[in-house]
Design a protein around this motif. Sequence first.
Motif, PDB file in Angstrom:
ATOM      1  N   SER A 160      72.856  12.954  56.436  1.00  5.86           N
ATOM      2  CA  SER A 160      71.793  12.274  57.174  1.00  5.86           C
ATOM      3  C   SER A 160      72.010  12.326  58.675  1.00  5.86           C
ATOM      4  O   SER A 160      71.074  12.149  59.442  1.00  5.86           O
ATOM      5  CB  SER A 160      71.712  10.814  56.745  1.00  5.86           C
ATOM      6  OG  SER A 160      71.504  10.731  55.380  1.00  5.86           O
ATOM      7  N   ASN A 161      73.270  12.510  59.099  1.00  2.00           N
ATOM      8  CA  ASN A 161      73.583  12.574  60.526  1.00  2.00           C
ATOM      9  C   ASN A 161      73.144  11.280  61.221  1.00  2.00           C
ATOM     10  O   ASN A 161      72.433  11.304  62.216  1.00  2.00           O
ATOM     11  CB  ASN A 161      72.920  13.780  61.165  1.00  2.00           C
ATOM     12  CG  ASN A 161      73.597  14.147  62.454  1.00  2.00           C
ATOM     13  OD1 ASN A 161      74.600  13.534  62.817  1.00  2.00           O
ATOM     14  ND2 ASN A 161      73.067  15.130  63.142  1.00  2.00           N
ATOM     15  N   ASN A 162      73.571  10.164  60.680  1.00  2.85           N
ATOM     16  CA  ASN A 162      73.166   8.870  61.201  1.00  2.85           C
ATOM     17  C   ASN A 162      74.360   7.946  61.031  1.00  2.85           C
ATOM     18  O   ASN A 162      74.994   7.946  59.994  1.00  2.85           O
ATOM     19  CB  ASN A 162      71.977   8.375  60.368  1.00  2.85           C
ATOM     20  CG  ASN A 162      71.588   6.961  60.707  1.00  2.85           C
ATOM     21  OD1 ASN A 162      72.417   6.072  60.828  1.00  2.85           O
ATOM     22  ND2 ASN A 162      70.304   6.750  60.864  1.00  2.85           N
ATOM     23  N   LYS A 163      74.687   7.193  62.093  1.00  3.07           N
ATOM     24  CA  LYS A 163      75.963   6.464  61.992  1.00  3.07           C
ATOM     25  C   LYS A 163      75.919   5.368  60.939  1.00  3.07           C
ATOM     26  O   LYS A 163      76.894   5.102  60.265  1.00  3.07           O
ATOM     27  CB  LYS A 163      76.383   5.902  63.341  1.00  3.07           C
ATOM     28  CG  LYS A 163      75.363   5.081  64.079  1.00  3.07           C
ATOM     29  CD  LYS A 163      75.998   4.594  65.380  1.00  3.07           C
ATOM     30  CE  LYS A 163      75.002   3.921  66.290  1.00  3.07           C
ATOM     31  NZ  LYS A 163      74.041   4.866  66.917  1.00  3.07           N
ATOM     32  N   TYR A 164      74.761   4.740  60.748  1.00  3.22           N
ATOM     33  CA  TYR A 164      74.686   3.696  59.720  1.00  3.22           C
ATOM     34  C   TYR A 164      74.820   4.303  58.325  1.00  3.22           C
ATOM     35  O   TYR A 164      75.442   3.716  57.446  1.00  3.22           O
ATOM     36  CB  TYR A 164      73.377   2.918  59.845  1.00  3.22           C
ATOM     37  CG  TYR A 164      73.289   2.184  61.147  1.00  3.22           C
ATOM     38  CD1 TYR A 164      74.116   1.097  61.380  1.00  3.22           C
ATOM     39  CD2 TYR A 164      72.430   2.585  62.147  1.00  3.22           C
ATOM     40  CE1 TYR A 164      74.073   0.423  62.592  1.00  3.22           C
ATOM     41  CE2 TYR A 164      72.378   1.922  63.354  1.00  3.22           C
ATOM     42  CZ  TYR A 164      73.200   0.841  63.572  1.00  3.22           C
ATOM     43  OH  TYR A 164      73.164   0.187  64.754  1.00  3.22           O
ATOM     44  N   ALA A 165      74.208   5.473  58.168  1.00  3.58           N
ATOM     45  CA  ALA A 165      74.316   6.134  56.867  1.00  3.58           C
ATOM     46  C   ALA A 165      75.772   6.465  56.569  1.00  3.58           C
ATOM     47  O   ALA A 165      76.257   6.249  55.460  1.00  3.58           O
ATOM     48  CB  ALA A 165      73.473   7.403  56.852  1.00  3.58           C
ATOM     49  N   LEU A 236      76.945  -4.340  48.695  1.00  2.48           N
ATOM     50  CA  LEU A 236      77.099  -4.065  50.129  1.00  2.48           C
ATOM     51  C   LEU A 236      76.913  -2.601  50.427  1.00  2.48           C
ATOM     52  O   LEU A 236      76.970  -2.183  51.570  1.00  2.48           O
ATOM     53  CB  LEU A 236      78.464  -4.501  50.664  1.00  2.48           C
ATOM     54  CG  LEU A 236      79.398  -5.295  49.801  1.00  2.48           C
ATOM     55  CD1 LEU A 236      80.320  -4.353  49.139  1.00  2.48           C
ATOM     56  CD2 LEU A 236      80.128  -6.285  50.642  1.00  2.48           C
ATOM     57  N   LEU A 237      76.714  -1.789  49.378  1.00  2.00           N
ATOM     58  CA  LEU A 237      76.368  -0.398  49.621  1.00  2.00           C
ATOM     59  C   LEU A 237      75.082  -0.317  50.424  1.00  2.00           C
ATOM     60  O   LEU A 237      74.921   0.520  51.295  1.00  2.00           O
ATOM     61  CB  LEU A 237      76.142   0.334  48.314  1.00  2.00           C
ATOM     62  CG  LEU A 237      77.206   0.234  47.253  1.00  2.00           C
ATOM     63  CD1 LEU A 237      76.849   1.171  46.131  1.00  2.00           C
ATOM     64  CD2 LEU A 237      78.523   0.610  47.842  1.00  2.00           C
ATOM     65  N   GLU A 238      74.132  -1.197  50.104  1.00  2.00           N
ATOM     66  CA  GLU A 238      72.864  -1.093  50.803  1.00  2.00           C
ATOM     67  C   GLU A 238      72.550  -2.331  51.618  1.00  2.00           C
ATOM     68  O   GLU A 238      71.518  -2.379  52.273  1.00  2.00           O
ATOM     69  CB  GLU A 238      71.734  -0.784  49.826  1.00  2.00           C
ATOM     70  CG  GLU A 238      71.803  -1.547  48.533  1.00  2.00           C
ATOM     71  CD  GLU A 238      70.709  -1.082  47.600  1.00  2.00           C
ATOM     72  OE1 GLU A 238      69.559  -1.372  47.903  1.00  2.00           O
ATOM     73  OE2 GLU A 238      71.021  -0.418  46.605  1.00  2.00           O
ATOM     74  N   ALA A 239      73.461  -3.333  51.577  1.00  2.00           N
ATOM     75  CA  ALA A 239      73.345  -4.542  52.387  1.00  2.00           C
ATOM     76  C   ALA A 239      72.301  -4.434  53.495  1.00  2.00           C
ATOM     77  O   ALA A 239      72.613  -4.118  54.636  1.00  2.00           O
ATOM     78  CB  ALA A 239      74.718  -4.854  52.981  1.00  2.00           C
ATOM     79  N   ASP A 240      71.068  -4.706  53.162  1.00  2.00           N
ATOM     80  CA  ASP A 240      69.949  -4.464  54.090  1.00  2.00           C
ATOM     81  C   ASP A 240      70.149  -5.169  55.418  1.00  2.00           C
ATOM     82  O   ASP A 240      69.769  -4.671  56.461  1.00  2.00           O
ATOM     83  CB  ASP A 240      68.636  -4.945  53.484  1.00  2.00           C
ATOM     84  CG  ASP A 240      68.562  -4.708  52.005  1.00  2.00           C
ATOM     85  OD1 ASP A 240      69.542  -5.091  51.340  1.00  2.00           O
ATOM     86  OD2 ASP A 240      67.566  -4.180  51.538  1.00  2.00           O
ATOM     87  N   VAL A 244      71.456  -1.820  57.282  1.00  2.00           N
ATOM     88  CA  VAL A 244      70.097  -1.339  57.027  1.00  2.00           C
ATOM     89  C   VAL A 244      70.025  -0.276  55.929  1.00  2.00           C
ATOM     90  O   VAL A 244      69.661   0.852  56.169  1.00  2.00           O
ATOM     91  CB  VAL A 244      69.448  -0.818  58.311  1.00  2.00           C
ATOM     92  CG1 VAL A 244      68.951  -1.963  59.147  1.00  2.00           C
ATOM     93  CG2 VAL A 244      70.418   0.013  59.124  1.00  2.00           C
ATOM     94  N   ALA A 245      70.397  -0.678  54.714  1.00  2.00           N
ATOM     95  CA  ALA A 245      70.253   0.143  53.508  1.00  2.00           C
ATOM     96  C   ALA A 245      71.350   1.177  53.325  1.00  2.00           C
ATOM     97  O   ALA A 245      71.355   1.889  52.347  1.00  2.00           O
ATOM     98  CB  ALA A 245      68.899   0.829  53.415  1.00  2.00           C
ATOM     99  N   GLY A 246      72.302   1.281  54.262  1.00  2.00           N
ATOM    100  CA  GLY A 246      73.465   2.111  54.003  1.00  2.00           C
ATOM    101  C   GLY A 246      73.178   3.589  53.914  1.00  2.00           C
ATOM    102  O   GLY A 246      72.368   4.118  54.680  1.00  2.00           O
TER     103      GLY A 246
END
Lengths: 426, 184
Positions: A160-165, A236-240, A244-246
């Motif tokens: 995804s190239n996104n730090k949150y991901a 907590l994998l996706e802990a919105d 923000v959704a992991g």
Amino acid sequence: MSFGILEFLKSLIDLTVFDYMRGVWGDQRFVEPVLDLIGALVVSTFCLLIVIFLIWLERKVIARMQDRIGPNRVGGKFGLLQTVADVLKLLSKEMITPAAADWWPYNLAPLLIVIASLLMWAVLPFAPGVLGVDLNIGLFYVLAVSSISVVSLLLAGWGSNNKYALLGAYRSIAQLVSYEVPMILSLLVPILLASSMSTIDIINAQTVPFILVVPISALIFFISALAETGRTPFDLLEADSEIVAGFHIEYGGMKFGMFFLAEFIGTLFMSGLFATVYLGGYRLFGLEEFVTGGGWALGRLLGLVVFFIKMFAVYFVFIWVRGTLPRFRIDQMLNFNWKFLVPLTLALVLMVAVVEKLPFMASLGDVSRAGVHLFANLLLGLVTLEILRRFARKQRMAQEEKLAARAAVNSGSEPGNLAPEAVAAH
Amino acid sequence: MDPTIDQIIFLIVSILTLGAGFVVVTNRNLLYSALAMMASFLGVAAIYVLLDAGFLAAAQLLVYIGAISILVIFAIMMTRRLMQSTETSFNAQWGMGIFTALVVFGLFVAVIGNFWPLAPAAGQPLASGTAVPDGMLQDSIAALGRAFVSVDAFVIPFELASVMLLAAMVGAILVAWPKAEDEV
């Protein structure tokens, strides 16, 4: 044997259709591969379709638990077609790959995770004689295949190239890899008791369902299954609210839907596995082997129904937990695993192995052996609770001492002899 | 001669495995190399399945794909700036590498061909489909388990390996242990 439509329908009803087709086609080279292919198609399609129902069920049940109504517009009073509409929406959305994403990992991840969650169903017995394949490494196969999902999470987070991901993916992998350990160890206990890893042998060994023999192992398996499927309280994998959704933050449309799909298939599979390993699978006091005088193997159908009831009972507990419990913190989650679950499971495996080999065990019947195991398990549970109680007490005392010392310093002049009321006031 | 279904699957799997292996050494993006390595491991697992070694295949999946590849990818992600740069796929040792690979390949062919000749000589029919007795195949997991813990088989290597793993684990914990002055 020639093909007859009536016999075919009958074999469909009592779940012997594959044996029937073998009889019709005879001994030809293409028969087994074609039957395997049909079986794989049927099971996969079933898994994909039942997810539509599962999502509806989950929303409805959680809504009732939280004193809401849940889906109630699309498809009549009960909102039965709500998820169908949702799926159509997801399917009709544009397939987007973000410009900065790494194409291969990004698009491979959703495929891999669904493949992994579908592959596991191969060893799950639905009814006597109705299962994909009776591998002699059944449970080990499940664990091996489920490890593919770790890879796909990593691919998703990285691609995804996104730090949150990426952060979300690191979290997920920490969680999945950690909780794999107590899961494998707790499954060792039924494997020990059945002295086989094949799912069929484990079901056959359950004269007394294993949940009544080794309840602690069942509890640990359930907790680690919650964590492995990433459901509350381990979501907590996706802990919105935090990340923000992991790992799937950059996914949209059906690519996002695939992760969702895999989660639901995985949860249902874990329910099925729990029912198989700890609740006796399709067994119902031998009724599942019942065959009528006319050769109708109605027992098989009954076994199927029994298995589904057990599977959905466990699934209901999954939903129940989700509807009622808050989320762990990441450090709590890892501490809970490594400092509590793993040592406890190791002790359990050791204890069951020793108890199973006690000199008088060989002369006992199935039920009394189960009783001995149950007694040992409850003993271990009591000891664990006592250790936890002492530890918590020690921590509480330390905390209170610290508070008292702080209160004494804050009140200034006379730290030594504070009145209890003064401490309470602070 | 008509190829059997097993042979067709074997051909496909071998081509995929070797192709993935080729990508591992030639691709200039390290992450893609790691992914290709996973595909190659998967191919090897498939060959184990074809050889009726289900346990080995599952272990391959669990250990090599589920653990070692993940470790490799983590190492790559944390030490390199992957998205920006690509690596050269050759270094000064490529000649030596090819030489070593050829020697090992030759050794394999020589040892298997001389000591465990599975393939019959030209024109001879295949005597047995498998290298081990059929009875052992039926009960392979139990036999493996017993071999690990029986005195006249592999109990000493097995226990040695577990002691080594334990030592590694203790070492890892020792390295990660907070020093006294780090305590909060």
